[in-house]
Design a protein around this motif. Structure first.
Motif, mmCIF file in Angstrom:
data_model
loop_
_atom_site.group_PDB
_atom_site.id
_atom_site.type_symbol
_atom_site.label_atom_id
_atom_site.label_comp_id
_atom_site.label_asym_id
_atom_site.label_seq_id
_atom_site.Cartn_x
_atom_site.Cartn_y
_atom_site.Cartn_z
ATOM 1 N N THR A 18 1.198 5.724 2.599
ATOM 2 C CA THR A 18 1.124 4.830 1.444
ATOM 3 C C THR A 18 0.809 5.569 0.144
ATOM 4 O O THR A 18 1.083 5.054 -0.931
ATOM 5 C CB THR A 18 0.083 3.710 1.667
ATOM 6 O OG1 THR A 18 -1.176 4.303 1.984
ATOM 7 C CG2 THR A 18 0.529 2.788 2.790
ATOM 8 N N GLU A 61 7.791 -1.391 5.585
ATOM 9 C CA GLU A 61 6.357 -1.182 5.388
ATOM 10 C C GLU A 61 5.675 -1.602 6.677
ATOM 11 O O GLU A 61 5.651 -2.783 7.020
ATOM 12 C CB GLU A 61 5.867 -1.974 4.188
ATOM 13 C CG GLU A 61 6.496 -1.483 2.898
ATOM 14 C CD GLU A 61 5.957 -2.183 1.660
ATOM 15 O OE1 GLU A 61 4.875 -2.814 1.737
ATOM 16 O OE2 GLU A 61 6.628 -2.095 0.625
ATOM 17 N N ASP A 130 -1.102 3.165 7.576
ATOM 18 C CA ASP A 130 0.046 2.308 7.289
ATOM 19 C C ASP A 130 1.189 3.237 6.886
ATOM 20 O O ASP A 130 0.964 4.220 6.159
ATOM 21 C CB ASP A 130 -0.272 1.340 6.151
ATOM 22 C CG ASP A 130 -1.369 0.346 6.509
ATOM 23 O OD1 ASP A 130 -1.562 0.069 7.705
ATOM 24 O OD2 ASP A 130 -2.028 -0.150 5.581
ATOM 25 N N ILE A 132 5.418 3.916 5.639
ATOM 26 C CA ILE A 132 6.577 3.380 4.928
ATOM 27 C C ILE A 132 7.785 4.233 5.307
ATOM 28 O O ILE A 132 7.782 5.449 5.099
ATOM 29 C CB ILE A 132 6.364 3.416 3.404
ATOM 30 C CG1 ILE A 132 5.128 2.599 3.035
ATOM 31 C CG2 ILE A 132 7.610 2.904 2.678
ATOM 32 C CD1 ILE A 132 4.681 2.775 1.599
ATOM 33 N N THR A 134 11.978 4.644 4.876
ATOM 34 C CA THR A 134 13.255 4.281 4.283
ATOM 35 C C THR A 134 14.295 4.619 5.339
ATOM 36 O O THR A 134 14.398 5.775 5.770
ATOM 37 C CB THR A 134 13.507 5.053 2.977
ATOM 38 O OG1 THR A 134 12.436 4.780 2.077
ATOM 39 C CG2 THR A 134 14.830 4.640 2.349
#
Length: 143
Positions: A18, A61, A130, A132, A134
């Motif tokens: 994050t 996410e 956490d 993320i 793509t």
């Protein structure tokens, strides 16, 4: 043709924390191939690709609980320093491979060293984070 549970797919991806720190990417490599819903990838990634179309890019996410889980104190173990032998010279933050009773090896991180013990953390490296991703769907593999 959109991705369904049970499909084998190929994706390119970039994974970041994050704070923007990149921890993994398929850039410069073959796409990641996996069978959707089989547990080959973390749950949030697995669920996040369902419904994608070829060529589509999504940002996933993924909370820690759907990634590598929360850090667990049960995965921290203090081992008597003498079990490492007299020539033990590792430092806090270094990774070691330890052998389990079943013969499998797992990576652990040294999180504390004192006169009597070496404390090891066997949590997955990204536990508690956490993530993320793509993700770009490159192909749905037709059997």
């Amino acid at each position: 043709m959109s991705v369904q549970c049970g499909d084998t797919i190929r994706v390119h991806y970039t994974g970041k924390l994050t704070d923007g720190t990149q921890f993994d990417s398929s850039e410069g490599r073959d796409p990641l191939e996996f069978h959707v819903g089989s547990g080959m990838v973390i749950p949030g990634f697995d669920n996040g690709v369902i419904g994608m179309e070829i060529g589509e890019t999504r940002v996933l996410e993924i909370p820690a609980k759907d990634a590598y889980g929360e850090k667990s104190e049960d995965m921290m173990v203090a081992i008597p320093r003498e079990e490492f032998g007299p020539d033990f010279t590792a430092n806090v933050g270094e990774q070691l491979m330890i052998q389990l009773g079943d013969g499998n090896q797992i990576p652990v991180t040294i999180c504390q060293i004192d006169e009597n013990t070496v404390t090891l953390d066997a949590n997955p490296h990204l536990a508690g984070q956490d993530l993320i991703f793509t993700v770009t769907l490159v192909e749905v593999v037709v059997d």
